[in-house]
Design an enzyme around this catalytic site. Structure first.
Site, PDB file in Angstrom:
ATOM      1  N   HIS A  62       5.031  49.207  59.349  1.00 19.55           N
ATOM      2  CA  HIS A  62       5.884  50.143  58.616  1.00 19.55           C
ATOM      3  C   HIS A  62       4.966  51.143  57.898  1.00 19.55           C
ATOM      4  O   HIS A  62       4.277  50.777  56.955  1.00 19.55           O
ATOM      5  CB  HIS A  62       6.770  49.410  57.605  1.00 19.55           C
ATOM      6  N   ASP A 307       3.886  43.248  60.716  1.00 19.64           N
ATOM      7  CA  ASP A 307       5.040  43.584  59.879  1.00 19.64           C
ATOM      8  C   ASP A 307       4.560  44.101  58.512  1.00 19.64           C
ATOM      9  O   ASP A 307       5.152  43.806  57.470  1.00 19.64           O
ATOM     10  CB  ASP A 307       5.992  42.397  59.707  1.00 19.64           C
ATOM     11  N   HIS A 311       5.239  48.337  49.681  1.00 24.08           N
ATOM     12  CA  HIS A 311       6.280  48.684  48.706  1.00 24.08           C
ATOM     13  C   HIS A 311       5.615  49.119  47.408  1.00 24.08           C
ATOM     14  O   HIS A 311       4.555  48.617  47.044  1.00 24.08           O
ATOM     15  CB  HIS A 311       7.193  47.486  48.431  1.00 24.08           C
TER      16      HIS A 311
END
Ligand SMILES: [Zn+2]
Lengths: 440, 338
Positions: A62, A307, A311
Site C-alpha cells: 500500500h 501488505d 498509517h
C-alpha cells in the site's frame, strides 16, 4: 557513480561463492572472468559472506498515493521498498481516488517511474470504487501503459459470488489474476481481532477464521468452475492452508500469499491494546503461525507479500477500536522470512528467492523481475548479509509511517545493496543519492 | 495498586483488602456525618464517554464523601468520537492536575490505553469499557455476596474472608457483558464457583479458557448447581433484531428460557440471593416478582457500590492506613463539558 559493479566472493542463492559482474543493466559475467572483464571503472564490492538474490518482488504494497500522502508517498514507499531489497512492488488499488481507471493506474505507474527506486506495478480495482457491485474497466487498465495484470479490491472482499465469478472470467482475456482479500463481510462486522480465547477475554469483537476460510473455499470452487486463475491475499489461518492444499491437489489454478507478520506474530500481542498490532486479517494463534510456516515450507503457500500498510500517528495513537488496521513491512520482510524460515532450517536461500521474487513475479506477470541469476539476465538483484543482527527503529526507516510491529525487536539479516537494472538503489545498507537513482 | 483496570489484575489478598476497606467505609456511612477528610485537596475526574448516570453518580458520591474535588467530564456526543481525542482529553485532564481519572468508554481497552499511553500520571479507574471489564461492579457484587452469604448470613464480621465454596450463576448476555467478564475473574480469584448460563449465541467463542462452567439451560443449572446466588445480566432488546445481530428469536422466547420469574425464584435454594447490575429490563430478564422479592439485593448493591468505590479511590489515592476520622470535609464541584 559507475554503472558497473564487480561483486567479489558473493554467494548466488546462498550457494557456492563466486564473482559477478554487473554491466549495462544486466548480469554480464559470472565466475573467474568477472574480475578480468570488469575494467577500471567498475565499483568493486567485497561480498564475502553475502548472499545474492534476485531483487524482491512484492505483490501487496500500500503506497497510499494518491490520497493519503500524509501516511506514505510513492517516493517514500518505494525508497523503503528498495531498502528492504525489493526491485518491484505492486501498489494496491485502495487509494483516493481508487485505482479503478486507466487514468489513475497510469498516474501511479508514472510516479513510480519518476521516483526510480523500484518498478511500480499498479494493481487495478476489481470493482468501481471497491464497492463490490460493478466491474471496473479491467480491460482498459490492462491495456494502459501500466499494463495491469493483478486486480484486487484489497481492504475489501469481492463478496458477491456473481461479481467474483465475472471478474475471474473476465481477466482471462488478458492473462490477469484476481487477488482476493478473503473476508466474509457479515461475519466480520465490527471485527477487531482474531476470535478466540484472547478476544473473549479482552472483549474485542471477533474476526473468526471461518470468515476467511469460507470465502477461500468458495473462490477456489469458482476458479475451478470457470477455469480461472485465483490469487489469495494474506492467508492467515490453519484452515485456509488446508483449503489451498486441497485445491491445489485438485489442480485448481490458485496461488496464495502469507505476510511476514502472520509468520511470526500472534493474537496474544493484542493484550496490551496497542493498536500497532491491529491488522486485517488479524494476528492469529500460535497454531496458525505454525500452519502458515508449514504451508510456506511445503509450497502450499506460494509467496510472502508484505501488505505494507503505513498509517499516520493519529490513526494509531488512540484506543484500539478507533485505530486503523495495518502495519508497515517493506523494510523488515526479508529479515522475518530469514528468521522464521531460513534460520530455522525450513527453507534455503533459493526457496527465499522463489517465495519473495520468482513466484510473485510470475503471479503478477512481471517478466523482467524474479529472473534466474544468470548471464544476460536483467541485473535486478539484492545483496543480503545473513549474519547481521539489527534492532528495528521505525523512526529510522524510510517509510513515512512508524507503525512497525517490530519496534525495538532484534531481527536477523540486513540488506546491503539493491540493484535495479544494474544501478544501485541501495549501497552499504543506505539509500543511494536520489539524483543517481532517478537518472536511470 | 496504581490503577484499577481489570479484576484480572487483582490477587486474592488485594481483592479481600478492597472488600475489607469497603466494609470500613460502609461503617462510616452509617454515621450522621458521612464525610471523611481523607482525600481533601485531591482531584477525581469522572470521564464519561458513554452515558451512565448511575455509575457516574456512584463514583461522584464516593469521591465527595472522601472530600475529594470532583470534576465531571462528559465527553459523549461531542467532537470526541474520533481517535486522537482520547489522547487530547487525557492531556487536558493532566493539565488540570487530575489525581485519579474514572473512565467509562465504549471501546474495550480504552482505560488501559489511557493508563499506559504516557498521557496522564494520575491513577486510572475503569468504570466500564466496551465489552471488556467493569471491575468496581464486580467488587460491589462480591462485597454484597460476602455480606449475605459468608459467616452465617451476614451479621458476623466477615473481614479477611473470601468467597470460597460459594456457587454463583451468572445468567444472560455474557458475550456483550463487561459485568460477566469482571465477575468471572474476581469470583474465581475469591474462590467461588461460577456457572455461566446463556443461549449459545450469547456465549463468546473462547469461553473455554474462562474459569467457569457454561450451561445453556437455566432450569438445569439451578437444579444441578443449587446456586447460592444468581446474577441476572441486562439484555438489550435490540440484540434480537437482525441489525443487532439476531442473537435470539424473540424477547418472549428469551424470557421463557432465561428469565428469572417467580417459579424459578422458588426453585432456588432458600438462602439464595438475586443480584442485577441494573438498570433492569423488567419482564425480559427478570420479572417484577423476582426483582421486588425479599431475596433480591439489587437496591443494596447500589449502596454497596458507593462503599466499594470509596474503598478503591481511597486505596489508589491515599493507600496505607484505614480511615478512622469522621471529620467533615468540604468539596467543590466543577462541571466541564467537552
Ligand atoms: Zn487485504
Amino acid at each position: 557513480m559507475s554503472t558497473r559493479y564487480l561483486l567479489l566472493d558473493v554467494a548466488p542463492l546462498g550457494g557456492e561463492a563466486t564473482d559477478v559482474l554487473l554491466a549495462d543493466g544486466v548480469i554480464a559475467v559470472i565466475g573467474e572472468d568477472a574480475q578480468a572483464q570488469a575494467g577500471d571503472d567498475a565499483t568493486v564490492l567485497d561480498c564475502h559472506g553475502l548472499v545474492l538474490l534476485p531483487g524482491l518482488v512484492d505483490l501487496h504494497t500500500h503506497l497510499r498515493e494518491p490520497g493519503r500522502e500524509d501516511a506514505e508517498t510513492i517516493r517514500s514507499g518505494t525508497r523503503a521498498a528498495a531498502l528492504g531489497g525489493f526491485t518491484a512492488v505492486h501498489a494496491m488499488a485502495n487509494t483516493t481516488p481508487t485505482q479503478d481507471t486507466a487514468g489513475v493506474v497510469e498516474q501511479v505507474w508514472r510516479l513510480g517511474r519518476e521516483a526510480g527506486w523500484v518498478d511500480v506495478h499498479p494493481v487495478g480495482a476489481v470493482t468501481v470504487g471497491l464497492e463490490g457491485e460493478r466491474l471496473a474497466e479491467l480491460g482498459a487498465m490492462a491495456e494502459s501503459q501500466a499494463q495491469v495484470r493483478v486486480f484486487s479490491d484489497d481492504g475489501k472482499c469481492v463478496h458477491d459470488p456473481v461479481v467474483m465469478r465475472r471478474a475471474l472470467e473476465y481477466v482471462k482475456a488478458f492473462d490477469g489474476v484476481v487477488a482476493q482479500h478473503a473476508q466474509e463481510p457479515r461475519l466480520t462486522e465490527g471485527a477487531q481481532m482474531h476470535e478466540g480465547v484472547v478476544s473473549a477475554e479482552l472483549g474485542l469483537a471477533g474476526w473468526p477464521a471461518v470468515a476467511e476460510e469460507a470465502i477461500i473455499a468458495r473462490d477456489v470452487l469458482l476458479a475451478e468452475h470457470v477455469g480461472s486463475r485465483l490469487h489469495v491475499c494474506h492467508l492467515s489461518t490453519a484452515g485456509s492452508v488446508e483449503i489451498i492444499r486441497w485445491a491445489k491437489s485438485r489442480g485448481i489454478d490458485v496461488t496464495a500469499e502469507v505476510t511476514p507478520h502472520h509468520l511470526i506474530l500472534t493474537d496474544e500481542l493484542a493484550r496490551g491494546y496497542d493498536p500497532v498490532y491491529k491488522v486485517n486479517p488479524p494476528l492469529r494463534t500460535q497454531r496458525d503461525v505454525e500452519a502458515v510456516r508449514a504451508g510456506l515450507e511445503d509450497g502450499t503457500i506460494d509467496i510472502v507479500a508484505t501488505d505494507h500498510a503505513p498509517h499516520t500517528r493519529e490513526d494509531k495513537d488512540c484506543e484500539w477500536a478507533a485505530a486503523a488496521f495495518g502495519m508497515t513491512g517493506l523494510e523488515t520482510a526479508l529479515s522475518v522470512v530469514q528468521e522464521t524460515m531460513v534460520d530455522t532450517g525450513r527453507m534455503t536461500w533459493a526457496d527465499v528467492a522463489r517465495v519473495l521474487s520468482t513466484a510473485p513475479a510470475r503471479i503478477g506477470r512481471v517478466s523482467d523481475h524474479g529472473r534466474p541469476i544468470a548471464v544476460g539476465e536483467p541485473a535486478n538483484l539484492v545483496l543480503v548479509d545473513p549474519a547481521a543482527r539489527r534492532t528495528v527503529e521505525p523512526e529510522q526507516q524510510a517509510t513515512k509511517s512508524v507503525n512497525s510491529p517490530f519496534r525495538g525487536r532484534d531481527l536477523s539479516g540486513c540488506v546491503i545493496a539493491t540493484f535495479l537494472r544494474g544501478r544501485a538503489t541501495v549501497l552499504d545498507g543506505s539509500p543511494c543519492d536520489e539524483s543517481v537513482v532517478v537518472s536511470r | 495498586m496504581r490503577h484499577l483496570l481489570s479484576t484480572a489484575d487483582l490477587d486474592v489478598a488485594e481483592a479481600v483488602r478492597i472488600l475489607d476497606t469497603a466494609g470500613q467505609m460502609a461503617a462510616t456511612q452509617a454515621r450522621e456525618i458521612k464525610k471523611l477528610p481523607t482525600l481533601r485537596g485531591r482531584t477525581v475526574v469522572n470521564l464519561f464517554f458513554e452515558d451512565s448516570t448511575r455509575t457516574r453518580i456512584s463514583f461522584e458520591t464516593a469521591a465527595k464523601r472522601l472530600s475529594a474535588d470532583v470534576i465531571n467530564f462528559s465527553a459523549k456526543g461531542s467532537s470526541v468520537s474520533k481517535g486522537e481525542s482520547l489522547k487530547d482529553t487525557a492531556l487536558t485532564l493532566q493539565a488540570m492536575g487530575a489525581d485519579a481519572v474514572v473512565i467509562r468508554h465504549h471501546a474495550s481497552g480504552a482505560p488501559h490505553t489511557l493508563a499506559h499511553g504516557g498521557w496522564t500520571t494520575g491513577s486510572v479507574v475503569n468504570a466500564g469499557d466496551g465489552t471488556h471489564q467493569h471491575p468496581t461492579q464486580a467488587l460491589l457484587d462480591a462485597y454484597t455476596l460476602r455480606r449475605h452469604l459468608v459467616g452465617d448470613g451476614g451479621r458476623a464480621d466477615v473481614s479477611g474472608r473470601d468467597l470460597t465454596g460459594l456457587r454463583v450463576a451468572i445468567v444472560g448476555d455474557v458475550l456483550h457483558s463487561r459485568v460477566a467478564r469482571s465477575n468471572v475473574q474476581l469470583l474465581h480469584t475469591l474462590g467461588a464457583e461460577v456457572t455461566l448460563v446463556a443461549p449459545p449465541t450469547l456465549v463468546p467463542v473462547g469461553v473455554e479458557a474462562w474459569p467457569a462452567r457454561v450451561s445453556y439451560h437455566l432450569d438445569e443449572a439451578i437444579a444441578d448447581d443449587k446456586p447460592d446466588a444468581i446474577m441476572m445480566l441486562r439484555v438489550q432488546r435490540e440484540r434480537m433484531s437482525s441489525a443487532g445481530g439476531g442473537f435470539f428469536p424473540s424477547p418472549l422466547e428469551y424470557t421463557r428460557g432465561y428469565g428469572l420469574d417467580a417459579r424459578r425464584l422458588a426453585s432456588l435454594p432458600e438462602h439464595a440471593i438475586v443480584l442485577h447490575p441494573g438498570p433492569m429490563n423488567r419482564g425480559l430478564e427478570i420479572s417484577a416478582d423476582a426483582a421486588d422479592s425479599s431475596r433480591a439485593v439489587i437496591v443494596e448493591q447500589v449502596a454497596n457500590g458507593v462503599a466499594v468505590r470509596m474503598a478503591v479511590l481511597y486505596l489508589l489515592l491515599a493507600g496505607g492506613d484505614a480511615p478512622t476520622s469522621s471529620q467533615p470535609g468540604t468539596t467543590n464541584e466543577t462541571k466541564v463539558d467537552a
